[in-house]
Design a protein around this motif. Structure first.
Motif, PDB file in Angstrom:
ATOM      1  N   VAL A 126       0.812  -1.058  -0.152  1.00 53.37           N
ATOM      2  CA  VAL A 126       0.137  -0.110  -0.005  1.00 53.37           C
ATOM      3  C   VAL A 126       0.613   1.245   0.024  1.00 53.37           C
ATOM      4  CG1 VAL A 126      -1.710   1.314   1.225  1.00 53.37           C
ATOM      5  CG2 VAL A 126      -1.937  -1.171   1.307  1.00 53.37           C
ATOM      6  N   THR A 127       0.621   2.152  -0.820  1.00 50.91           N
ATOM      7  CA  THR A 127       1.603   3.358  -1.046  1.00 50.91           C
ATOM      8  C   THR A 127       0.875   4.676  -0.772  1.00 50.91           C
ATOM      9  OG1 THR A 127       2.887   2.381  -2.761  1.00 50.91           O
ATOM     10  CG2 THR A 127       3.204   4.637  -2.498  1.00 50.91           C
ATOM     11  N   VAL A 128       1.231   5.322  -0.093  1.00 49.57           N
ATOM     12  CA  VAL A 128       0.288   6.681   0.351  1.00 49.57           C
ATOM     13  C   VAL A 128       1.025   7.926  -0.473  1.00 49.57           C
ATOM     14  CG1 VAL A 128      -0.420   8.187   2.325  1.00 49.57           C
ATOM     15  CG2 VAL A 128      -0.050   5.910   2.457  1.00 49.57           C
ATOM     16  N   PHE A 129       0.185   8.634  -1.180  1.00 50.41           N
ATOM     17  CA  PHE A 129       0.752   9.734  -1.960  1.00 50.41           C
ATOM     18  C   PHE A 129       0.194  11.232  -1.346  1.00 50.41           C
ATOM     19  CE2 PHE A 129       0.604   6.235  -4.738  1.00 50.41           C
ATOM     20  CZ  PHE A 129       1.893   6.384  -5.431  1.00 50.41           C
ATOM     21  N   ARG A 130       0.742  11.851  -1.244  1.00 53.86           N
ATOM     22  CA  ARG A 130       0.264  13.383  -1.074  1.00 53.86           C
ATOM     23  C   ARG A 130      -0.284  13.849  -2.584  1.00 53.86           C
ATOM     24  NH1 ARG A 130       0.798  16.194   3.374  1.00 53.86           N
ATOM     25  NH2 ARG A 130       2.462  15.126   3.947  1.00 53.86           N
ATOM     26  N   CYS A 131      -1.317  14.533  -2.433  1.00 54.77           N
ATOM     27  CA  CYS A 131      -1.932  15.363  -3.708  1.00 54.77           C
ATOM     28  C   CYS A 131      -1.579  16.621  -3.882  1.00 54.77           C
ATOM     29  CB  CYS A 131      -3.418  14.887  -4.007  1.00 54.77           C
ATOM     30  SG  CYS A 131      -3.923  13.169  -3.800  1.00 54.77           S
ATOM     31  N   GLN A 134       4.900   7.247   1.786  1.00 53.36           N
ATOM     32  CA  GLN A 134       4.932   6.079   2.562  1.00 53.36           C
ATOM     33  C   GLN A 134       4.296   5.089   1.787  1.00 53.36           C
ATOM     34  OE1 GLN A 134       1.919   5.858   5.711  1.00 53.36           O
ATOM     35  NE2 GLN A 134       3.411   4.594   7.256  1.00 53.36           N
ATOM     36  N   ALA A 135       5.152   3.817   2.222  1.00 51.56           N
ATOM     37  CA  ALA A 135       4.890   2.388   1.461  1.00 51.56           C
ATOM     38  C   ALA A 135       4.764   1.499   2.857  1.00 51.56           C
ATOM     39  CB  ALA A 135       5.514   2.031   0.487  1.00 51.56           C
ATOM     40  N   VAL A 136       3.690   0.505   2.748  1.00 53.81           N
ATOM     41  CA  VAL A 136       3.703  -0.496   3.703  1.00 53.81           C
ATOM     42  C   VAL A 136       3.350  -1.732   3.269  1.00 53.81           C
ATOM     43  CG1 VAL A 136       3.250   1.356   5.444  1.00 53.81           C
ATOM     44  CG2 VAL A 136       1.358   0.101   4.640  1.00 53.81           C
ATOM     45  N   SER A 137       3.580  -3.001   3.792  1.00 51.97           N
ATOM     46  CA  SER A 137       3.281  -4.271   3.287  1.00 51.97           C
ATOM     47  C   SER A 137       1.734  -4.128   3.634  1.00 51.97           C
ATOM     48  CB  SER A 137       4.010  -5.194   3.986  1.00 51.97           C
ATOM     49  OG  SER A 137       3.277  -6.545   3.395  1.00 51.97           O
ATOM     50  N   SER A 138       0.919  -4.829   2.798  1.00 48.71           N
ATOM     51  CA  SER A 138      -0.645  -5.286   3.166  1.00 48.71           C
ATOM     52  C   SER A 138      -0.839  -6.534   3.750  1.00 48.71           C
ATOM     53  CB  SER A 138      -1.177  -5.252   1.821  1.00 48.71           C
ATOM     54  OG  SER A 138      -0.875  -6.314   0.899  1.00 48.71           O
ATOM     55  N   ILE A 139       0.403  -7.272   3.916  1.00 53.94           N
ATOM     56  CA  ILE A 139       0.380  -8.528   4.705  1.00 53.94           C
ATOM     57  C   ILE A 139       1.375  -8.571   5.878  1.00 53.94           C
ATOM     58  CG2 ILE A 139      -0.419  -9.904   2.683  1.00 53.94           C
ATOM     59  CD1 ILE A 139       2.352 -10.665   2.129  1.00 53.94           C
ATOM     60  N   PRO A 140       1.154  -9.317   6.778  1.00 49.12           N
ATOM     61  CA  PRO A 140       2.092  -9.450   7.866  1.00 49.12           C
ATOM     62  C   PRO A 140       3.366  -9.863   7.458  1.00 49.12           C
ATOM     63  CG  PRO A 140       0.271 -10.904   8.159  1.00 49.12           C
ATOM     64  CD  PRO A 140       0.093 -10.255   6.948  1.00 49.12           C
TER      65      PRO A 140
END
Length: 383
Positions: free
Chosen positions: A251-256, A266-272
């Motif tokens: 999952v990647t978070v973007f500022r618009c 930010q980028a985080v894993s969608s699984i543990p």
């Protein structure tokens, strides 16, 4: 399989969510479910959600529609649009998009009309917020199509077809473009297309002056090689966008910036991290407040939950909840943010979860509802 049942959200997020959630809306919601007819599904089903118990009751017979893999409701909630993920439509290569009128009180669906999408295996349909345009992503066709919506909710033939180019590094999944969604940005003049096949997010201008979709793209945002960008959602209050990438479960978070330019923060894993088997992330949605983000995982067979702090622009630590079935291809959150419904494609059921609106945690309600090969879910306030 290990599933984490605890969730840790910052005090900031908890305080924000205590007042960000809208007041509950009176009335009931229809739940419209598309199921793969090629896998034994019956097409499009219509249920009603009991707001008190979370129970689902069927309100109309299924409508036979070939492989309805994605659904979206018109802004006035009187029409539902469905794409048919097929290789051929009326003997010509490509899929179709259908418009159905929703009858008040009964919830019965009536076909208004159906149009070819100009490419094979359409997998997503997006609508403009003014209800004038529909856009379709043709996954196997490697193209994006625009349609003008008529006053009666029906569709004119495609006004624009844009064929994408390129390939990615994955030997079997990225041999060609595979657009997977078409999403209008916070700024209504722009739509974004995540292309799983080329690891690119394209941004196109839209409007009547270019028949619904302007080419070439004004924005071209490359993603990590082999990541497979799939779906994109925008924060309801603007300022942020969230991308789920199927092939690397991220999952990647973007500022618009200016509501159109996207910059990664930010980028985080969608699984543990403890899960080492194969996974393919699928759907991504925000709670109505924008305080919580959810992602479905096929393989891990879970719904991931993250708190989101809009002040910091950061996702909090994740929690994972068993989807109560196999292969949760899609899920939907009701407009009041009370329930999350997961479509478990391969186990053939819809699982209902109660959402804790202070923590974002999920609690199962009752037994999953059996339905063959569910592919997509759309909530529709009763017209």
């Amino acid at each position: 399989m290990e599933h984490f049942k605890s969730i840790f959200f910052s005090v900031t997020v908890l305080l924000l969510c205590s007042f960000l959630y809208p007041a509950a809306v009176t009335g009931e919601n229809l739940v419209i479910v598309g199921s793969y007819t090629s896998m034994g599904g019956k097409g499009i089903h219509v249920f009603r959600l009991n707001e008190a118990s979370g129970g689902l009751s069927s309100v109309a017979p299924p409508v036979r529609c070939p492989n309805p893999s994605y659904l979206v409701s018109a802004p006035n909630h009187r029409v539902i649009y469905a794409v048919s993920e097929t290789a051929f439509f009326k003997g010509v290569v490509g899929g179709a998009i259908s418009a159905y009128a929703i009858a008040a009180h009964s919830g019965k669906l009536s076909l208004i009309n159906r149009q070819p999408t100009g490419g094979a295996a359409p997998c997503h349909v997006g609508l403009s917020r003014d209800g004038q345009w529909a856009w379709v992503a043709n996954y196997n066709g490697g193209s994006v199509a625009a349609f003008r919506i008529r006053p009666d909710g029906g569709l004119d033939g495609p006004t624009r077809l844009i064929r994408l180019k390129g390939a990615g590094v994955h030997p079997t999944r990225q041999q060609m473009p595979h657009p997977h969604a078409v999403v209008q940005a916070s700024n209504p003049s722009t739509v974004f297309v995540p292309d799983l096949g080329t690891d690119t997010i394209y941004g196109y201008r839209t409007g009547a002056n270019c028949n619904g979709l302007c080419s070439p793209p004004g924005i071209k945002l490359e993603q990590p090689a082999g990541s497979g960008p799939r779906h994109l959602v925008f924060h309801p209050r603007g300022g942020y966008a969230f991308l789920v990438s199927e092939l690397n479960s991220t999952v990647t978070v973007f500022r618009c910036s200016g509501n159109t330019a996207l910059s990664k923060i930010q980028a985080v894993s969608s699984i543990p991290t403890s899960f080492k088997d194969k996974n393919a992330s699928a759907a991504i949605h925000l709670s109505p407040s924008g305080g919580f983000l959810y992602v479905s995982n096929r393989g891990h067979d879970s719904i991931a939950a993250f708190g989101f702090d809009p002040e910091a622009g950061q996702l909090g630590p994740g929690a994972w909840y068993d989807s109560r079935g196999n292969t949760p291809r899609d899920f939907a959150i009701d407009p009041e943010g009370r329930y999350l419904l997961a479509a478990n494609q391969d186990s053939g059921n819809i699982a209902v979860f109660k959402i804790d609106r202070e923590t974002g945690a999920l609690s199962p309600t009752g037994k999953p509802v059996p339905i063959s090969a569910p592919a997509c879910i759309a909530f529709v306030p009763e017209p």
